[in-house]
Design an enzyme around this catalytic site. Structure first.
Site, short mmCIF file in Angstrom:
data_model
loop_
_atom_site.label_atom_id
_atom_site.label_comp_id
_atom_site.label_asym_id
_atom_site.label_seq_id
_atom_site.Cartn_x
_atom_site.Cartn_y
_atom_site.Cartn_z
N THR A 13 -13.69 30.80 -4.80
CA THR A 13 -13.88 29.98 -5.76
C THR A 13 -12.79 29.67 -6.84
O THR A 13 -11.99 30.53 -7.14
CB THR A 13 -15.06 30.52 -6.71
N GLY A 14 -12.68 28.50 -7.26
CA GLY A 14 -11.38 28.18 -8.12
C GLY A 14 -10.36 28.29 -7.49
O GLY A 14 -9.35 29.00 -8.09
N SER A 15 -10.13 27.69 -6.39
CA SER A 15 -8.83 27.92 -5.62
C SER A 15 -7.92 26.65 -5.48
O SER A 15 -7.33 26.60 -4.41
CB SER A 15 -9.34 28.63 -4.38
N THR A 16 -8.11 25.87 -6.18
CA THR A 16 -7.08 24.61 -6.50
C THR A 16 -5.70 24.83 -7.16
O THR A 16 -4.90 24.14 -6.93
CB THR A 16 -7.82 23.44 -6.55
N GLY A 18 -3.10 28.25 -9.15
CA GLY A 18 -3.11 29.51 -9.85
C GLY A 18 -3.42 30.66 -8.93
O GLY A 18 -3.14 30.59 -7.61
N ILE A 19 -4.06 31.58 -9.36
CA ILE A 19 -4.24 32.91 -8.50
C ILE A 19 -5.16 32.66 -7.41
O ILE A 19 -5.13 32.91 -6.27
CB ILE A 19 -4.72 33.99 -9.50
N GLY A 20 -6.08 31.63 -7.62
CA GLY A 20 -7.03 31.45 -6.56
C GLY A 20 -6.50 30.71 -5.44
O GLY A 20 -6.79 31.00 -4.15
N SER A 141 -9.59 40.97 -15.33
CA SER A 141 -8.28 40.96 -16.04
C SER A 141 -7.99 42.00 -16.71
O SER A 141 -8.90 42.83 -17.16
CB SER A 141 -8.13 39.77 -16.84
N TYR A 154 -13.25 35.86 -23.91
CA TYR A 154 -12.52 36.24 -22.40
C TYR A 154 -12.50 37.73 -22.10
O TYR A 154 -12.94 37.97 -21.13
CB TYR A 154 -11.16 35.55 -22.39
#
Length: 264
Positions: A13-16, A18-20, A141, A154
């Site tokens: 998820t969230g892989s477009t 950065g880390i993803g 994190s 966060y």
């Protein structure tokens, strides 16, 4: 060590970006069939084009869905109903003033950083258990263990992620499924890079100087004296998803550059 994930289907998820994005590339490079996820069709399509150019033999697909909402999560599950590997990476961070935040801001962040992973695990884990093999990785994190004053919300959400990860480990004990949490430190991801660029422009310095100022003032315990790369974080995740990591479960796997001053 040669990690081979051929025949495994992974959802990140969230892989477009950065880390993803780095995790998706790492898993695809190891042979996994990877489902890319982002909030918009444009971002997902662009990521697929770029990754197919980089990894022409990879089996890649994409689902545009906002996993911060129950409806978006349901859309992901409908189009990608099963997975052998689930990486709950979707999340964000935003510096803020604790005393100026309202309840909605807290709840919105909790929906994205925590509930997206809760919903995905609830959907995909039963199938992994039934098949006798699976890997779930939550991206937390170092802020989960070292709550930052500039974004308390966060840090709290990332602490919650650690709790969810450990609790799920107990639920799948002995099934062949592992659940782990990876704890990056300051990383040169899209979010933090943009923050450093904005800070540099505001202060009339270079992004590299902004990075060093951030580390000196807010993460002075760093032992590598730089931001980690997204690939360095992805390397840990790919290992945690491998067959070689079969005895690694219930763990908090640090890629924090030594920021956390603890031996456990």
């Amino acid at each position: 060590m040669k990690i081979d994930l051929t025949g495994r289907k992974a959802i990140v998820t969230g892989s477009t970006a950065g880390i993803g994005r780095a995790i998706a590339e790492g898993l695809a490079g190891a042979g996994a069939s990877v489902v890319i996820n982002g909030r918009t069709e444009e971002r997902v399509a662009a990521t697929l084009r770029e990754m197919r150019a980089l990894l022409p033999d990879a089996d890649l697909s994409g689902v545009a869905a906002d996993v911060a909402t129950p409806e978006g999560s349901a859309g992901l599950f409908e189009r990608a109903p099963d997975a052998d590997i689930l990486v709950n990476n979707a999340g964000t961070a935003r510096p803020n003033d604790f005393f100026l935040q309202d309840d909605d801001e807290w709840l919105d962040l909790f929906q994205l950083n925590v509930m997206s992973g809760v919903r995905a695990a609830r959907h995909y884990l039963p199938g992994m258990k039934a098949r006798g093999w699976g890997r779930v990785v939550f991206i937390s994190s170092e802020s989960a263990l070292n709550i930052p004053r500039e974004m308390i919300d966060y840090g709290v959400t990332k602490t919650a992620v650690l709790g969810v990860s450990r609790g799920l480990t107990e639920l799948v004990a002995g099934t062949g499924v592992t659940v782990n949490a990876v704890v990056p430190g300051p990383t040169n991801s899209e979010i933090l890079s943009n923050w450093m660029k904005a800070t540099a422009e505001k202060q009339g310095i270079t992004p590299a100087q902004a990075e060093q100022n951030f580390l000196r003032e807010q993460r002075p315990t760093t032992l590598i004296n730089r931001f980690a790369t997204t690939e360095e974080v992805a390397n840990m995740v790919v290992y945690a998803c491998s067959k070689q990591a079969s005895a690694t479960t219930g763990a908090v796997l640090r890629v924090d550059g030594g920021v956390l001053r603890s031996i456990a």
